[in-house]
Design a protein around this motif. Structure first.
Motif, PDB file in Angstrom:
ATOM      1  N   ASP A  20       0.828  -1.214   0.000  1.00 53.15           N
ATOM      2  CA  ASP A  20       0.000   0.000   0.000  1.00 53.15           C
ATOM      3  C   ASP A  20       0.860   1.260   0.000  1.00 53.15           C
ATOM      4  O   ASP A  20       0.565   2.227  -0.694  1.00 53.15           O
ATOM      5  CB  ASP A  20      -0.942   0.017   1.205  1.00 53.15           C
ATOM      6  N   HIS A  21       1.917   1.239   0.789  1.00 48.17           N
ATOM      7  CA  HIS A  21       2.835   2.379   0.833  1.00 48.17           C
ATOM      8  C   HIS A  21       3.482   2.579  -0.534  1.00 48.17           C
ATOM      9  O   HIS A  21       3.591   3.707  -1.024  1.00 48.17           O
ATOM     10  CB  HIS A  21       3.898   2.155   1.918  1.00 48.17           C
ATOM     11  N   ARG A  24       0.974   4.120  -2.915  1.00 47.74           N
ATOM     12  CA  ARG A  24       0.797   5.558  -2.644  1.00 47.74           C
ATOM     13  C   ARG A  24       1.994   6.353  -3.159  1.00 47.74           C
ATOM     14  O   ARG A  24       1.835   7.435  -3.744  1.00 47.74           O
ATOM     15  CB  ARG A  24       0.599   5.800  -1.155  1.00 47.74           C
TER      16      ARG A  24
END
Length: 64
Positions: A20-21, A24
Motif C-alpha cells: 500500500d505504501h 501511494r
C-alpha cells in the motif's frame, strides 16, 4: 526481479513499507511526473526504497 520486489513489499513483518505504501508512493510520483528529468529513475527509486527491510537493522537504506 519484479517478482522478488513484490515479495519483499509483501513481507509479513512490514508495518509501514508495505504494498500500500509503495502504491501511494508511485501515485505521488505519477502525479508529479512532469517535474522529473528522468521519470524512470524516479519510479525505480520508489520501487527500491526500503526493498530490504530487516527489523532492527541499521543498514536497510544502504542495502536497498
Amino acid at each position: 526481479m519484479a517478482r522478488d520486489l513484490l515479495e519483499r513489499w509483501g513481507e509479513p513483518h512490514r508495518e509501514y513499507h508495505t504494498g500500500d505504501h509503495l502504491a501511494r508512493t508511485l501515485s505521488i510520483v505519477d502525479a508529479n511526473a512532469r517535474l522529473a528529468d528522468d521519470l524512470m529513475a524516479v519510479r525505480l527509486a520508489a520501487w527500491f526504497h526500503d526493498a530490504v527491510y530487516d527489523l532492527g537493522a541499521v543498514t536497510n537504506e544502504r542495502r536497498s
